[in-house]
Motif scaffolding. Structure first.
Motif, PDB file in Angstrom:
ATOM      1  N   ASN A  23       0.785  -1.242   0.000  1.00 28.47           N
ATOM      2  CA  ASN A  23       0.000   0.000   0.000  1.00 28.47           C
ATOM      3  C   ASN A  23       0.814   1.289   0.000  1.00 28.47           C
ATOM      4  OD1 ASN A  23      -2.410  -1.574   0.151  1.00 28.47           O
ATOM      5  ND2 ASN A  23      -2.098  -1.762   2.366  1.00 28.47           N
ATOM      6  N   ILE A  24       2.118   1.192  -0.240  1.00 29.48           N
ATOM      7  CA  ILE A  24       2.886   2.431  -0.426  1.00 29.48           C
ATOM      8  C   ILE A  24       3.805   2.260  -1.632  1.00 29.48           C
ATOM      9  CG2 ILE A  24       2.864   3.067   2.028  1.00 29.48           C
ATOM     10  CD1 ILE A  24       5.836   2.260   2.127  1.00 29.48           C
ATOM     11  N   PRO A  25       4.052   3.334  -2.372  1.00 27.09           N
ATOM     12  CA  PRO A  25       4.985   3.245  -3.494  1.00 27.09           C
ATOM     13  C   PRO A  25       6.415   3.086  -2.987  1.00 27.09           C
ATOM     14  CG  PRO A  25       4.233   5.498  -3.214  1.00 27.09           C
ATOM     15  CD  PRO A  25       3.460   4.664  -2.239  1.00 27.09           C
ATOM     16  N   LYS A  26       7.244   2.422  -3.773  1.00 31.09           N
ATOM     17  CA  LYS A  26       8.611   2.103  -3.355  1.00 31.09           C
ATOM     18  C   LYS A  26       9.401   3.303  -2.820  1.00 31.09           C
ATOM     19  CE  LYS A  26      11.100   0.852  -6.797  1.00 31.09           C
ATOM     20  NZ  LYS A  26      11.809   0.146  -7.883  1.00 31.09           N
ATOM     21  N   PRO A  27       9.367   4.491  -3.462  1.00 31.83           N
ATOM     22  CA  PRO A  27      10.161   5.612  -2.946  1.00 31.83           C
ATOM     23  C   PRO A  27       9.731   6.094  -1.559  1.00 31.83           C
ATOM     24  CG  PRO A  27       9.540   5.988  -5.239  1.00 31.83           C
ATOM     25  CD  PRO A  27       8.735   4.821  -4.757  1.00 31.83           C
ATOM     26  N   MET A  28       8.539   5.642  -1.103  1.00 27.83           N
ATOM     27  CA  MET A  28       8.067   6.059   0.215  1.00 27.83           C
ATOM     28  C   MET A  28       8.438   5.072   1.314  1.00 27.83           C
ATOM     29  SD  MET A  28       6.758   9.014  -0.126  1.00 27.83           S
ATOM     30  CE  MET A  28       5.760   9.252   1.346  1.00 27.83           C
ATOM     31  N   ALA A  29       9.272   4.097   1.007  1.00 25.29           N
ATOM     32  CA  ALA A  29       9.757   3.164   2.028  1.00 25.29           C
ATOM     33  C   ALA A  29      10.388   3.943   3.178  1.00 25.29           C
ATOM     34  CB  ALA A  29      10.781   2.205   1.411  1.00 25.29           C
ATOM     35  N   SER A  30      10.013   3.609   4.401  1.00 26.96           N
ATOM     36  CA  SER A  30      10.528   4.326   5.562  1.00 26.96           C
ATOM     37  C   SER A  30      11.981   3.936   5.823  1.00 26.96           C
ATOM     38  CB  SER A  30       9.678   4.015   6.801  1.00 26.96           C
ATOM     39  OG  SER A  30      10.168   4.716   7.923  1.00 26.96           O
ATOM     40  N   VAL A  31      12.850   4.943   5.852  1.00 27.60           N
ATOM     41  CA  VAL A  31      14.278   4.735   6.093  1.00 27.60           C
ATOM     42  C   VAL A  31      14.735   5.782   7.107  1.00 27.60           C
ATOM     43  CG1 VAL A  31      16.580   4.669   5.081  1.00 27.60           C
ATOM     44  CG2 VAL A  31      14.606   3.913   3.723  1.00 27.60           C
ATOM     45  N   VAL A  32      15.181   5.340   8.266  1.00 25.20           N
ATOM     46  CA  VAL A  32      15.624   6.239   9.340  1.00 25.20           C
ATOM     47  C   VAL A  32      14.560   7.326   9.585  1.00 25.20           C
ATOM     48  CG1 VAL A  32      17.585   7.466  10.328  1.00 25.20           C
ATOM     49  CG2 VAL A  32      17.982   5.844   8.483  1.00 25.20           C
ATOM     50  N   ASN A  33      13.325   6.869   9.771  1.00 21.14           N
ATOM     51  CA  ASN A  33      12.215   7.735  10.186  1.00 21.14           C
ATOM     52  C   ASN A  33      11.733   8.728   9.135  1.00 21.14           C
ATOM     53  OD1 ASN A  33      12.254   6.568  12.831  1.00 21.14           O
ATOM     54  ND2 ASN A  33      13.978   7.909  13.345  1.00 21.14           N
ATOM     55  N   LYS A  34      12.169   8.553   7.884  1.00 22.89           N
ATOM     56  CA  LYS A  34      11.689   9.397   6.800  1.00 22.89           C
ATOM     57  C   LYS A  34      11.495   8.531   5.557  1.00 22.89           C
ATOM     58  CE  LYS A  34      13.851  13.866   7.977  1.00 22.89           C
ATOM     59  NZ  LYS A  34      14.355  13.481   9.295  1.00 22.89           N
ATOM     60  N   PRO A  35      10.594   8.934   4.655  1.00 20.75           N
ATOM     61  CA  PRO A  35      10.529   8.228   3.377  1.00 20.75           C
ATOM     62  C   PRO A  35      11.855   8.359   2.632  1.00 20.75           C
ATOM     63  CG  PRO A  35       8.627   9.671   3.661  1.00 20.75           C
ATOM     64  CD  PRO A  35       9.600  10.018   4.758  1.00 20.75           C
TER      65      PRO A  35
END
Length: 244
Positions: A23-35
């Motif tokens: 349910n989220i596009p790949k660039p919005m993957a959470s990394v260190v508390n930010k997309p």
């Protein structure tokens, strides 16, 4: 880089990691508390690029909602949706057509990868008025996954080589196009940079330069590389960890 606008391509389906990012596009993957996408935006801001366009597609509303709510201070962010898959270059042209900007040049990059590079070095090539485009090339020990760029001693692109095992300079997926060069793009959709735009520009004798570098590089598009994203950000972007 005050007269450079960036287009970040964030419209793909992310097929290989879809099961890891429901349910989220790949660039919005959470990394260190930010997309992950926000790290790209902040890195571009640090290099003086304040006008940034997000070319969205699959689940584009997730990206739009986030950046409408959590804006990055000091950056003008535009979200431009493609209603059907237009290809990498098609998404870029669609975004350009939706905004009223006419910068000296357009920096184009993918929303699922990040290279630790000084993009100012790409702009320097445009001092030669004959140069219509610059491709960021990344030197790797094994080019078998990517294919290589073939260029002469003056860094002028000759052609794209097929994938082969061994050392090579690969296409890093970061391009700087002089604004006038966009008039030379093919007009059909979908439109690919690799298969349509660059071959057309070469046929038209438009000079394309390759800027080869050795630099940390991460593409989060596979189940193997996505888990590496947090360490990559913490190792290479500690100066961006605090809110800008």
């Amino acid at each position: 880089m005050n007269d450079i606008a960036a287009v970040i391509l964030a419209g793909g389906y992310g097929t290989r990691v879809k099961h890891l990012l429901p349910n989220i596009p790949k660039p919005m993957a959470s990394v260190v508390n930010k997309p992950f996408l926000e790290w790209i935006i902040r890195y571009l801001k640090q290099q003086g690029i304040k006008q940034q366009i997000l070319s969205t597609g699959h689940l584009g509303e997730v990206i739009e909602e986030h950046f409408n709510t959590d804006q990055v201070k000091g950056v003008d962010i535009y979200c431009c949706r493609e209603n059907e898959p237009l290809g990498t270059a098609g998404g870029f042209i669609n975004a350009v057509q939706q905004v009223s900007l006419s910068p000296k040049a357009w920096l184009v990059m993918n929303g699922d990868s990040l290279i630790v590079a000084n993009f100012q070095e790409l702009e320097n090539y445009l001092e030669d008025k004959e140069v219509g485009c610059v491709i960021l090339g990344v030197s790797v020990n094994d080019a078998s996954r990517y294919g290589s760029l073939v260029f002469d001693q003056s860094n002028t692109l000759l052609n794209f080589a097929e994938k082969k095992v061994g050392q090579g300079v690969i296409n890093g997926g970061v391009y700087l196009f002089r604004h006038e060069t966009l008039k030379q793009f093919p007009s059909q959709f979908p439109l690919s940079f690799e298969y349509d735009v660059f071959p057309t520009l070469l046929k038209k004798k438009i000079k394309i330069k390759v800027h080869p570098i050795e630099a940390p590089f991460l593409d989060i598009g596979t189940p193997e590389t996505l888990p590496q994203a947090a360490a990559f950000i913490q190792e290479n972007f500690t100066n961006l960890l605090e809110p800008c």
